[in-house]
Design a protein around this motif. Structure first.
Motif, PDB file in Angstrom:
ATOM      1  N   VAL A  99       0.844  -1.192   0.000  1.00  0.00           N
ATOM      2  CA  VAL A  99       0.000   0.000   0.000  1.00  0.00           C
ATOM      3  C   VAL A  99       0.882   1.245   0.000  1.00  0.00           C
ATOM      4  O   VAL A  99       1.752   1.405   0.860  1.00  0.00           O
ATOM      5  CB  VAL A  99      -0.948  -0.004   1.226  1.00  0.00           C
ATOM      6  CG1 VAL A  99      -1.790   1.262   1.259  1.00  0.00           C
ATOM      7  CG2 VAL A  99      -1.837  -1.243   1.209  1.00  0.00           C
ATOM      8  N   GLU A 102      -0.237   7.524   2.217  1.00  0.00           N
ATOM      9  CA  GLU A 102      -0.861   8.792   1.841  1.00  0.00           C
ATOM     10  C   GLU A 102       0.221   9.848   1.663  1.00  0.00           C
ATOM     11  O   GLU A 102       1.186   9.905   2.422  1.00  0.00           O
ATOM     12  CB  GLU A 102      -1.851   9.237   2.912  1.00  0.00           C
ATOM     13  CG  GLU A 102      -3.120   8.411   2.925  1.00  0.00           C
ATOM     14  CD  GLU A 102      -4.165   8.997   3.843  1.00  0.00           C
ATOM     15  OE1 GLU A 102      -4.565  10.161   3.616  1.00  0.00           O
ATOM     16  OE2 GLU A 102      -4.564   8.285   4.768  1.00  0.00           O
ATOM     17  N   LYS A 108      -4.180   8.670  -5.693  1.00  0.00           N
ATOM     18  CA  LYS A 108      -4.821   8.593  -4.384  1.00  0.00           C
ATOM     19  C   LYS A 108      -5.239   7.149  -4.086  1.00  0.00           C
ATOM     20  O   LYS A 108      -5.703   6.429  -4.970  1.00  0.00           O
ATOM     21  CB  LYS A 108      -6.047   9.512  -4.380  1.00  0.00           C
ATOM     22  CG  LYS A 108      -6.772   9.560  -3.067  1.00  0.00           C
ATOM     23  CD  LYS A 108      -7.965  10.499  -3.163  1.00  0.00           C
ATOM     24  CE  LYS A 108      -8.766  10.439  -1.874  1.00  0.00           C
ATOM     25  NZ  LYS A 108      -9.963  11.249  -1.950  1.00  0.00           N
ATOM     26  N   ASN A 109      -5.065   6.734  -2.834  1.00  0.00           N
ATOM     27  CA  ASN A 109      -5.513   5.424  -2.366  1.00  0.00           C
ATOM     28  C   ASN A 109      -5.042   4.294  -3.281  1.00  0.00           C
ATOM     29  O   ASN A 109      -5.822   3.535  -3.829  1.00  0.00           O
ATOM     30  CB  ASN A 109      -7.033   5.402  -2.194  1.00  0.00           C
ATOM     31  CG  ASN A 109      -7.474   6.357  -1.111  1.00  0.00           C
ATOM     32  OD1 ASN A 109      -6.765   6.580  -0.136  1.00  0.00           O
ATOM     33  ND2 ASN A 109      -8.646   6.933  -1.272  1.00  0.00           N
ATOM     34  N   HIS A 110      -3.737   4.182  -3.411  1.00  0.00           N
ATOM     35  CA  HIS A 110      -3.091   3.275  -4.363  1.00  0.00           C
ATOM     36  C   HIS A 110      -2.524   2.056  -3.633  1.00  0.00           C
ATOM     37  O   HIS A 110      -1.849   2.196  -2.612  1.00  0.00           O
ATOM     38  CB  HIS A 110      -1.970   4.037  -5.060  1.00  0.00           C
ATOM     39  CG  HIS A 110      -1.426   3.371  -6.269  1.00  0.00           C
ATOM     40  ND1 HIS A 110      -0.326   3.854  -6.929  1.00  0.00           N
ATOM     41  CD2 HIS A 110      -1.793   2.273  -6.964  1.00  0.00           C
ATOM     42  CE1 HIS A 110      -0.050   3.094  -7.972  1.00  0.00           C
ATOM     43  NE2 HIS A 110      -0.922   2.113  -8.000  1.00  0.00           N
ATOM     44  N   ASN A 133      -7.337   5.468  -6.766  1.00  0.00           N
ATOM     45  CA  ASN A 133      -8.293   6.574  -6.855  1.00  0.00           C
ATOM     46  C   ASN A 133      -9.661   6.273  -6.258  1.00  0.00           C
ATOM     47  O   ASN A 133     -10.642   6.921  -6.599  1.00  0.00           O
ATOM     48  CB  ASN A 133      -8.438   7.056  -8.297  1.00  0.00           C
ATOM     49  CG  ASN A 133      -7.190   7.747  -8.785  1.00  0.00           C
ATOM     50  OD1 ASN A 133      -6.524   8.441  -8.024  1.00  0.00           O
ATOM     51  ND2 ASN A 133      -6.859   7.549 -10.044  1.00  0.00           N
ATOM     52  N   GLU A 136     -11.830   5.477  -0.460  1.00  0.00           N
ATOM     53  CA  GLU A 136     -11.292   5.053   0.836  1.00  0.00           C
ATOM     54  C   GLU A 136      -9.918   4.430   0.651  1.00  0.00           C
ATOM     55  O   GLU A 136      -9.548   4.033  -0.448  1.00  0.00           O
ATOM     56  CB  GLU A 136     -12.221   4.016   1.483  1.00  0.00           C
ATOM     57  CG  GLU A 136     -13.608   4.529   1.754  1.00  0.00           C
ATOM     58  CD  GLU A 136     -14.520   3.439   2.287  1.00  0.00           C
ATOM     59  OE1 GLU A 136     -14.055   2.303   2.522  1.00  0.00           O
ATOM     60  OE2 GLU A 136     -15.710   3.726   2.473  1.00  0.00           O
ATOM     61  N   ARG A 137      -9.176   4.303   1.750  1.00  0.00           N
ATOM     62  CA  ARG A 137      -7.881   3.632   1.717  1.00  0.00           C
ATOM     63  C   ARG A 137      -8.104   2.184   1.284  1.00  0.00           C
ATOM     64  O   ARG A 137      -9.076   1.551   1.667  1.00  0.00           O
ATOM     65  CB  ARG A 137      -7.205   3.656   3.093  1.00  0.00           C
ATOM     66  CG  ARG A 137      -6.782   5.028   3.550  1.00  0.00           C
ATOM     67  CD  ARG A 137      -5.705   5.664   2.701  1.00  0.00           C
ATOM     68  NE  ARG A 137      -4.444   4.919   2.783  1.00  0.00           N
ATOM     69  CZ  ARG A 137      -3.538   4.919   1.815  1.00  0.00           C
ATOM     70  NH1 ARG A 137      -3.710   5.604   0.712  1.00  0.00           N
ATOM     71  NH2 ARG A 137      -2.426   4.230   1.951  1.00  0.00           N
ATOM     72  N   PRO A 138      -7.211   1.628   0.487  1.00  0.00           N
ATOM     73  CA  PRO A 138      -7.375   0.253   0.009  1.00  0.00           C
ATOM     74  C   PRO A 138      -7.138  -0.761   1.130  1.00  0.00           C
ATOM     75  O   PRO A 138      -6.438  -0.473   2.100  1.00  0.00           O
ATOM     76  CB  PRO A 138      -6.313   0.116  -1.083  1.00  0.00           C
ATOM     77  CG  PRO A 138      -5.334   1.194  -0.807  1.00  0.00           C
ATOM     78  CD  PRO A 138      -6.046   2.289  -0.081  1.00  0.00           C
ATOM     79  N   THR A 140      -5.580  -3.753   3.263  1.00  0.00           N
ATOM     80  CA  THR A 140      -4.174  -4.069   3.507  1.00  0.00           C
ATOM     81  C   THR A 140      -3.908  -5.569   3.599  1.00  0.00           C
ATOM     82  O   THR A 140      -2.755  -5.974   3.687  1.00  0.00           O
ATOM     83  CB  THR A 140      -3.695  -3.411   4.813  1.00  0.00           C
ATOM     84  OG1 THR A 140      -4.512  -3.885   5.889  1.00  0.00           O
ATOM     85  CG2 THR A 140      -3.793  -1.897   4.724  1.00  0.00           C
TER      86      THR A 140
END
Length: 167
Positions: A99, A102, A108-110, A133, A136-138, A140
């Motif tokens: 991940v 940020e 974004k959110n890659h 993109n 939300e955060r991807p 983990t």
């Protein structure tokens, strides 16, 4: 390639992380390799992936992942690094999630969900999907993406290679 090798070496030796501060008792994957993409929106693009990651005795994963994506003409399409948040090794196959923190990179959110197969004397294989993109955060955790996406390409590693060790 020299730049990625230097980055990988710096990440592995210059700044010891948790995986290097303690003996590796679990699984590990390390290496640098180049694949050439054959998907319609990236036909002929070359991508370098570098990885140094291990699991600790408690099952946690630590490591760093680097990527560099070039068009067939050599134009930079993307590059950066990510934290390895999950690593699972079965035999000579490493499944891991990396991940991008940020504020790092332009996307974004890659995240990358990777599968590397260490094929010994034969060219290793790399398969992957990305999250990018999203709102939300991807996730983990490790994601076996070949179940929902069974037609994902398995790219042969043309330059370089990986070592996968099951603990």
């Amino acid at each position: 390639m020299a730049a990625l090798l230097a980055i990988a070496a710096a990440g592995a030796f210059a700044v010891p992380g948790n995986a290097q501060a303690h003996p590796v008792s679990g699984s590990a994957v390390a290496g640098v390799g180049q694949v050439t993409l054959d998907e319609s929106d990236a036909l002929g693009d070359r991508v370098w992936f570098a990885i140094v990651a291990a699991t600790a005795a408690d099952g946690s994963s630590n490591g760093r992942f680097w990527f560099r994506h070039l068009s067939p003409q050599g134009t930079l399409r993307g590059e950066g690094w990510a934290d390895v948040t999950c690593l699972q090794v079965t035999g000579k196959v490493a499944l891991f999630t990396a991940v991008v923190p940020e504020g790092v990179g332009m996307v974004k959110n890659h995240a990358f969900y990777m599968k590397i197969t260490d094929r010994g004397a034969k060219p290793d294989q790399v398969s992957f999907v990305q999250a990018l993109n999203g709102p939300e955060r991807p996730p983990t955790d490790c994601f076996e993406f070949e179940v929902p996406y069974p037609t994902r390409p398995r790219y042969p590693v043309l330059i370089g290679g990986y070592t996968v060790h099951a603990g």
